[in-house]
Motif scaffolding. Structure first.
Motif, PDB file in Angstrom:
ATOM      1  N   UNK A  37      48.565 -21.921  76.186  1.00 41.34           N
ATOM      2  CA  UNK A  37      47.251 -21.334  75.903  1.00 41.34           C
ATOM      3  C   UNK A  37      47.395 -19.945  75.283  1.00 41.34           C
ATOM      4  N   UNK A  38      48.349 -19.176  75.753  1.00 45.28           N
ATOM      5  CA  UNK A  38      48.566 -17.846  75.184  1.00 45.28           C
ATOM      6  C   UNK A  38      49.134 -17.942  73.768  1.00 45.28           C
ATOM      7  N   UNK A  39      50.044 -18.878  73.561  1.00 42.62           N
ATOM      8  CA  UNK A  39      50.565 -19.086  72.210  1.00 42.62           C
ATOM      9  C   UNK A  39      49.437 -19.474  71.260  1.00 42.62           C
ATOM     10  N   UNK A  40      48.531 -20.323  71.741  1.00 43.68           N
ATOM     11  CA  UNK A  40      47.386 -20.724  70.917  1.00 43.68           C
ATOM     12  C   UNK A  40      46.500 -19.520  70.620  1.00 43.68           C
ATOM     13  N   UNK A 138      44.674 -12.591  86.027  1.00 41.03           N
ATOM     14  CA  UNK A 138      44.253 -13.214  84.779  1.00 41.03           C
ATOM     15  C   UNK A 138      45.350 -14.136  84.243  1.00 41.03           C
ATOM     16  N   UNK A 139      44.988 -14.968  83.284  1.00 38.75           N
ATOM     17  CA  UNK A 139      45.955 -15.866  82.640  1.00 38.75           C
ATOM     18  C   UNK A 139      45.940 -15.677  81.125  1.00 38.75           C
ATOM     19  N   UNK A 140      45.380 -14.579  80.669  1.00 40.76           N
ATOM     20  CA  UNK A 140      45.199 -14.320  79.240  1.00 40.76           C
ATOM     21  C   UNK A 140      46.308 -13.409  78.690  1.00 40.76           C
ATOM     22  N   UNK A 141      46.267 -13.132  77.397  1.00 43.45           N
ATOM     23  CA  UNK A 141      47.313 -12.342  76.753  1.00 43.45           C
ATOM     24  C   UNK A 141      47.512 -10.989  77.428  1.00 43.45           C
ATOM     25  N   UNK A 142      46.412 -10.307  77.691  1.00 38.37           N
ATOM     26  CA  UNK A 142      46.433  -9.094  78.495  1.00 38.37           C
ATOM     27  C   UNK A 142      45.336  -9.243  79.537  1.00 38.37           C
ATOM     28  N   UNK A 144      42.736  -7.842  79.656  1.00 37.24           N
ATOM     29  CA  UNK A 144      41.431  -7.709  79.013  1.00 37.24           C
ATOM     30  C   UNK A 144      41.020  -8.955  78.245  1.00 37.24           C
ATOM     31  N   UNK A 145      41.842  -9.959  78.211  1.00 32.28           N
ATOM     32  CA  UNK A 145      41.446 -11.195  77.545  1.00 32.28           C
ATOM     33  C   UNK A 145      42.438 -11.634  76.488  1.00 32.28           C
ATOM     34  N   UNK A 146      41.991 -12.565  75.659  1.00 39.50           N
ATOM     35  CA  UNK A 146      42.846 -13.146  74.625  1.00 39.50           C
ATOM     36  C   UNK A 146      42.647 -12.515  73.253  1.00 39.50           C
ATOM     37  N   UNK A 147      41.818 -11.492  73.172  1.00 42.83           N
ATOM     38  CA  UNK A 147      41.652 -10.808  71.896  1.00 42.83           C
ATOM     39  C   UNK A 147      42.882  -9.989  71.557  1.00 42.83           C
ATOM     40  N   UNK A 227      53.762  -6.184  72.033  1.00 40.10           N
ATOM     41  CA  UNK A 227      54.441  -5.614  73.191  1.00 40.10           C
ATOM     42  C   UNK A 227      53.490  -5.334  74.348  1.00 40.10           C
ATOM     43  N   UNK A 228      52.191  -5.397  74.099  1.00 41.94           N
ATOM     44  CA  UNK A 228      51.218  -5.210  75.173  1.00 41.94           C
ATOM     45  C   UNK A 228      50.962  -6.503  75.960  1.00 41.94           C
ATOM     46  N   UNK A 229      51.443  -7.637  75.465  1.00 43.07           N
ATOM     47  CA  UNK A 229      51.171  -8.901  76.139  1.00 43.07           C
ATOM     48  C   UNK A 229      51.879  -8.948  77.488  1.00 43.07           C
TER      49      UNK A 229
END
Length: 252
Positions: A37-40, A138-142, A144-147, A227-229
Motif C-alpha cells: 500500500x505504501x509503495x502504491x 498509522x500505516x501510511x507513508x508518514x 500525516x498520511x500518504x501525501x 527519507x521522511x517515510x
C-alpha cells in the motif's frame, strides 16, 4: 533522576540531570516494513508529477525494508526529539558540533558516538521500536498520511516550543524522519529472519539508520522527502543523530 510532568499537554518524563524529555510509548503490535500500500502511494505521487527524478532506484531497493511482518513491542520511553547539542554536552562537555547553528539544534555526532553511548545511562532504540514510534499507530507513508511530505515537515531545532509541539505525532514525538537517527541494529538488508519482537539484530558491522531528510536541507530536488517515510532505512555512513530509549521508570 526523573520527574513526571506535562509537556505540550501530554504526560512526559524528564531526565533531570540532562534535561532530556521522554515520552512513554504504549506497547502493541504493528506491521513493520514498506508495504504494498505504501509503495502504491509512492507510485501515485510519481504519477501525479510530484517527483523530481526517476524513483526507479527507490522501487528497486524497496526490498531492504521488506518483507512486511507483524512485530510485538513492549512499552518503553523514547526521547521526544533527537538529542540537542546542549544535551550531548551534559555527558561530553567538550563536544562541539559542526552542523548545528544553536545549542538547541539537533546534535549530529561523528567521532564522539562511542563515547556518548558509553557515557549515557540510556540505549539506542531498535529499528522496530523506532518505526513503531514513528508510525504512532498509522500505516501510511508518514504519520500525516500518504501525501508527499514536504520541507514543512522538517524540524531541526527545538528552541521554539510551539513549533516542536505542532510537529508531534500521536505518541508526542517530534521530528521523526528529519535527522538520520542511529538504531541498535546492525545493518542487514531486508527483514528475512528478523525477530517477531522488538529486539535489535546484533552482529559486526555498521548500524542501521532511520530518517535523514533534514540532513540534506536545503533540498536539491533529488526527492529527499523519501527519507521522511516511516519505513525508509539504510546503512550508517557518517554523522548521526541520537534519540535515546529508556525503560519505564518504577512506579512510586
Amino acid at each position: 533522576m526523573w520527574t513526571e510532568e506535562i509537556v505540550a499537554g501530554r504526560p512526559a518524563w524528564r531526565h533531570i540531570p540532562s534535561g532530556v524529555v521522554f515520552r512513554e510509548v504504549p506497547g502493541g503490535t504493528f506491521r513493520m516494513g514498506l508495504s504494498e500500500a505504501e509503495l502504491a502511494a509512492v507510485r501515485a505521487i510519481e504519477r501525479s508529477g510530484g517527483v523530481e527524478d526517476s524513483l526507479e532506484p527507490f522501487f528497486v531497493g524497496a526490498g531492504v525494508a521488506q518483507p512486511v511482518r507483524e512485530v510485538r513491542v513492549e512499552p518503553f520511553l523514547i526521547a521526544r526529539h533527537p538529542m540537542t547539542v546542549a544535551q550531548v554536552q551534559h555527558w561530553l562537555p567538550e563536544y562541539e558540533d559542526d552542523y548545528a547553528d544553536a545549542d538547541s539544534g539537533t546534535a549530529r555526532i561523528e567521532d564522539d558516538l562511542d563515547d556518548l553511548l558509553e557515557a549515557m545511562p540510556f540505549r539506542l532504540p531498535s529499528e522496530a521500536e523506532w518505526e513503531y514510534a514513528a508510525r504512532a499507530g498509522t500505516t501510511t507513508l508518514t504519520f500525516r498520511g500518504d501525501g508527499k511530505p514536504g520541507e514543512d515537515q522538517l524540524l531541526d531545532d527545538f528552541g521554539n516550543e510551539q513549533r516542536t509541539a505542532a510537529a508531534e505525532n500521536a505518541f508526542g514525538l517530534a521530528a521523526m524522519g528529519s535527522a538520520n537517527e542511529i538504531c541498535a541494529d546492525v545493518w542487514i538488508p531486508g527483514f528475512v529472519g528478523a525477530p517477531a519482537d522488538a529486539r535489535p539484530r546484533t552482529g559486526d558491522g555498521l548500524r542501521a539508520v532511520r530518517g535523514g531528510a533534514a540532513d540534506l536541507y536545503p533540498w536539491q530536488g533529488c526527492d529527499e522527502w523519501l527519507l521522511l517515510l516511516a519505513a525508509t532505512r539504510y546503512e550508517h555512513a557518517q554523522f548521526t543523530a541520537v534519540r535515546p530509549v529508556a525503560p519505564l521508570p518504577p512506579c512510586n
